[in-house]
Each structure stands twice: as structure tokens, then as C-alpha cells.
Design a protein around this motif. Structure first.
Motif, short mmCIF file in Angstrom:
data_model
loop_
_atom_site.label_atom_id
_atom_site.label_comp_id
_atom_site.label_asym_id
_atom_site.label_seq_id
_atom_site.Cartn_x
_atom_site.Cartn_y
_atom_site.Cartn_z
N ILE A 278 0.81 -1.22 0.00
CA ILE A 278 0.00 0.00 0.00
C ILE A 278 0.84 1.27 0.00
CG2 ILE A 278 -1.91 -1.15 1.19
CD1 ILE A 278 -1.07 0.45 3.71
N ALA A 279 2.10 1.18 0.42
CA ALA A 279 2.89 2.40 0.55
C ALA A 279 4.34 2.24 0.15
CB ALA A 279 2.83 2.90 2.01
N GLY A 280 4.72 1.10 -0.42
CA GLY A 280 6.12 0.85 -0.71
C GLY A 280 6.77 1.89 -1.59
N CYS A 281 6.03 2.44 -2.55
CA CYS A 281 6.59 3.43 -3.49
C CYS A 281 6.40 4.87 -3.03
CB CYS A 281 5.96 3.24 -4.87
SG CYS A 281 6.46 1.71 -5.67
N ARG A 282 5.84 5.06 -1.83
CA ARG A 282 5.65 6.43 -1.34
C ARG A 282 6.92 6.96 -0.71
NH1 ARG A 282 0.45 8.10 -0.94
NH2 ARG A 282 1.49 10.14 -1.02
N THR A 283 7.17 8.24 -0.89
CA THR A 283 8.32 8.91 -0.31
C THR A 283 7.91 9.58 1.00
OG1 THR A 283 9.31 9.28 -2.48
CG2 THR A 283 10.07 10.69 -0.68
N VAL A 284 8.66 9.32 2.04
CA VAL A 284 8.31 9.83 3.37
C VAL A 284 9.56 10.38 4.06
CG1 VAL A 284 6.38 8.23 3.69
CG2 VAL A 284 8.68 7.54 4.39
N PRO A 285 9.38 11.30 5.03
CA PRO A 285 10.53 11.74 5.83
C PRO A 285 10.90 10.65 6.84
CG PRO A 285 8.53 12.87 6.52
CD PRO A 285 8.16 12.03 5.34
N VAL A 286 12.18 10.39 6.98
CA VAL A 286 12.67 9.30 7.83
C VAL A 286 13.79 9.82 8.72
CG1 VAL A 286 13.91 7.08 7.82
CG2 VAL A 286 12.04 7.47 6.21
N GLU A 287 13.77 9.37 9.99
CA GLU A 287 14.89 9.62 10.89
C GLU A 287 15.77 8.38 10.86
OE1 GLU A 287 13.19 10.43 14.69
OE2 GLU A 287 12.43 12.41 14.12
N VAL A 288 17.03 8.55 10.49
CA VAL A 288 17.96 7.43 10.33
C VAL A 288 18.97 7.45 11.45
CG1 VAL A 288 19.69 6.36 8.83
CG2 VAL A 288 17.69 7.49 7.82
N GLY A 289 19.07 6.35 12.18
CA GLY A 289 20.03 6.24 13.28
C GLY A 289 19.39 5.62 14.49
N SER A 290 20.20 5.04 15.36
CA SER A 290 19.66 4.38 16.55
C SER A 290 19.29 5.38 17.64
CB SER A 290 20.67 3.36 17.10
OG SER A 290 21.89 4.01 17.43
N ARG A 291 20.02 6.50 17.69
CA ARG A 291 19.72 7.56 18.66
C ARG A 291 19.84 8.92 17.97
NH1 ARG A 291 23.61 4.52 21.46
NH2 ARG A 291 22.78 3.30 23.20
N TYR A 292 18.93 9.82 18.29
CA TYR A 292 19.03 11.13 17.64
C TYR A 292 20.06 12.01 18.31
CZ TYR A 292 15.53 12.41 21.24
OH TYR A 292 14.83 12.60 22.41
#
Length: 378
Positions: free
Chosen positions: A242-256
Motif C-alpha cells: 500500500i505504501a512501498g513506493c511512497r516517499t516519506v521523511p525518515v529519521e535514520v540512526g539508533s539515537r538522535y
């Protein structure tokens, strides 16, 4: 910030292999039906903050769209695509000068129109449509609503024309290996009886408010989200579909709080493939929170606001609500008072909802591939 300005410059699509137009040029026919009937109805009204040269480019793209020569012809499409790219490039620079709150809404609208015209050029030609969806998503994320939210309506049409095949044996093998690696490195902590967060089954709103929300006491609520469709439908495969091709904002990393932590825009499929990670820093919010567990399990610790001194918050204003301590592997030489910090804990399982009162410090670690939904209120 660099801008992915063409399909070739975007992240490699990991959408289903049969991501193609389902029949002929039906995509273009369905999308064209969403547009105003005449170019006069597609109004380009902007303030004087938008230069006349930019408005002229917008009008040129609109004229090509409604011109006698269809966008399905090569020359008109290529010209319109070039004009759209210029609009996107110029407005992108405007969006990235200064702070976001100071960006004029008209420039966000210009960017959205550029994305609209580009998407129309792309979907007028038969072929893959994942990149067209990404262009529309960029307009939604960075731009402003135009033409009764037409970018959302275009995406809805495009998704209907996506067909999904089975994952290849190689993809299945990679996914199995990723799960094995995650499970091999997962430890389930023991929880002492005095640390356990209490549970409550289907309380009335009045009982919850008087006994937990007002006195600000954590509690696990059970049986209140069993009716949610996601409790039965959600899985990695379902989210890909349902959303695989959608572009979204993502936070990458284990801790901010880590130096390598970052924010980026990426496709949901790429996020699932690369960044199903544990977010295990500890911090608090200035709002009440309902933390609803949908898939998998999470280990959660809660510390009351009275323990703040023992948690060693960062001294900088931007991270004042974040602890410096690695909760499950604390440096007690550097942070000796942390050993005195009392906490409550739980292993939250699917269907359970944790109430986290305002300013309660919370630490979360995934024990499985897991998804949660959060609600905040004052």
C-alpha cells in the motif's frame, strides 16, 4: 540540500517488479480527467514575490498541457518536461534559503505546480510509474496544496495502476537473513515485580481520566484497539503493497543524539530494506502520549519527571529533554546518580496501548520487527 531533479537522480526504486502501466495509456486518460477542463480554469495566481519570469514559465507549461499538440507527442512532452524542471530547480532554491518558517507559501505553491507539470509529462508516456509517484510526493512534502489537492488525487490514480508480483527467491532470502540478524542480537530484559507498569482492561474514559491522566500515572490499556483493522492487516508485505513506493521523511540512526543521526526523504520500501532499527535514546515530551503497539514487541522504561536530575539531561536547549545516559549500558563513573533513578518497565505486545504522561522520560527498544502508532495531546 541537493534536490533529486530527475528520475535518474532519484533513489533506485525497490517497488514491485511489475510496476508498470496496466493497459495502454489508461493512466494518462484517468489523470487527465482530474484536471480543469480549460487552461483558464487552471489559474496561476501568485503575489508579486514570485518573479514574472517564473510565472511566464508556469504559463508556458500550462499552455503546453492544454495545447493542440498532445503531451503524448514527443516534442510537446519534452519541452514541457524541460520547463517543469526549470520551475522545480528555481523554486527548490527558494525553499532552501533561510529557515523553513520564513519560506513564502507562494514559492511552495510554485514548487508544487512544477511537480504537477513534471508528473503529467511523465505519466503521459507509457512505462514505470514509481518515479512519477515520487515526484508527486516531493510536491506534497515540500510544496503546498494546489488545485484541490490534485497531487494526492494523482497518486491515488497511479497506485491503482500498479500491479504487484511475488517477491523473488533472492529477495525472500535477504529478508530472512535480515530477520535472523535482528533476532540473534535481541535480548529480552527481565522486569522486577516492583517495576511493572500496571494494566487495565477497557476502562471507561472517566475512570482513565480520574485515576491515570489527571494524576499522571502510567498504565497499559488492553482491549481498546482490538477493533482496529491494522491489528489484523498490517505486515511488512502489506505496508510494501500500500505504501512501498511512497516517499516519506525518515529519521535514520539508533539515537538522535548520535553524530550519524540524520533525517532524509526515502521510499518506504527502501526504509524497510535498510533501516528497520532500534530507536533507543531516552527523552520526554511536553504532551501526553498514547503509544499503541501494532506489530512486534517493544521493551519500554518510564522515569517520572522527579527523576530528571538522575538522568543527566543535555545542557543545550535543543536537547534539554534528552538524557546523556545509555540506559541499558550506563557509564556509572560519568553518571553515578543514574543508578538511583527509579523506573517502571514493560514489554509492550501487539494490541496493548501504553499511556505515557506528560514529561515522563521514556526509553524504547524494539525486540522484534515492530510498528507502533502514537497519539499526543495536551
Amino acid at each position: 540540500m541537493s534536490r533529486p531533479s530527475s528520475p535518474e537522480g532519484l533513489a533506485t526504486s525497490s517497488c514491485p517488479t511489475a510496476d508498470q502501466v496496466s493497459a495502454g495509456n489508461t493512466v494518462w486518460v484517468d489523470i487527465r480527467a482530474l484536471l480543469p477542463n480549460t487552461k483558464e480554469d487552471l489559474k496561476l495566481d501568485f503575489s508579486e514575490k514570485v518573479e514574472e519570469s517564473v510565472i511566464s514559465l508556469l504559463q508556458q507549461a500550462r499552455d503546453l498541457l492544454y495545447g493542440a499538440e498532445s503531451l503524448c507527442s514527443g516534442s510537446a512532452r519534452e519541452t514541457c518536461l524541460q520547463v517543469s524542471e526549470i520551475i522545480i530547480d528555481y523554486s527548490w532554491e527558494k525553499l532552501n534559503i533561510g529557515t523553513w518558517r520564513d519560506v513564502e507559501k507562494d514559492w511552495r505553491r510554485v514548487y508544487s505546480y512544477g511537480c504537477l507539470f513534471k508528473a503529467l509529462c511523465m505519466c503521459s508516456e507509457q512505462g514505470t510509474i514509481a518515479d512519477t509517484i515520487r515526484v508527486c510526493d516531493m510536491g506534497l512534502l515540500m510544496g503546498a496544496s494546489i488545485l484541490d489537492n490534485i497531487l494526492v488525487r494523482i497518486i491515488n490514480v497511479l497506485q491503482k495502476h500498479l500491479t504487484y508480483g511475488k517477491r523473488s527467491a533472492e529477495e525472500d532470502a535477504k529478508e530472512s537473513q535480515r530477520k535472523k540478524i535482528r533476532n540473534d542480537h535481541t535480548t529480552v530484559p527481565s522486569i522486577k515485580s516492583e517495576e511493572v507498569i500496571p494494566r487495565l482492561h477497557c476502562p471507561s474514559l472517566e475512570h482513565f481520566r480520574e485515576n491515570y491522566m489527571i494524576p499522571q500515572k502510567p498504565v497499559i490499556l488492553e482491549g481498546i484497539v482490538d477493533h482496529w483493522p491494522c491489528m489484523k492487516k498490517w505486515s511488512l508485505d502489506y505496508l510494501r503493497q500500500i505504501a512501498g513506493c511512497r516517499t516519506v521523511p525518515v529519521e535514520v540512526g539508533s539515537r538522535y543524539t548520535d553524530e550519524e543521526w540524520s533525517q532524509t526523504l526515502m521510499m518506504v520500501n527502501d526504509f524497510i530494506d535498510q533501516y528497520i532499527v532500534n530507536k533507543n535514546s531516552i527523552g520526554y515530551l511536553a504532551q501526553h502520549q498514547l503509544f499503541d503497539q501494532v506489530i512486534g514487541r517493544k521493551y519500554i522504561r518510564l522515569y517520572s519527571p522527579q527523576e530528571s536530575e538522575n538522568l543527566y539531561p543535555h545542557e543545550t536547549q535543543i536537547l534539554h529533554n534528552t538524557s546523556q545516559v545509555d540506559v541499558e549500558d550506563p557509564n556509572l563513573v560519568k553518571f553515578p546518580k543514574f543508578e538511583r533513578a527509579a523506573f517502571q518497565a514493560c514489554i509492550l505486545t501487539p494490541g496493548q496501548v501504553l499511556f505515557i504522561p506528560v514529561k515522563y522520560w521514556h526509553y524504547v527498544r524494539s525486540l522484534d520487527v515492530s510498528f507502533s502508532v502514537s497519539f499526543w495531546w495536551l
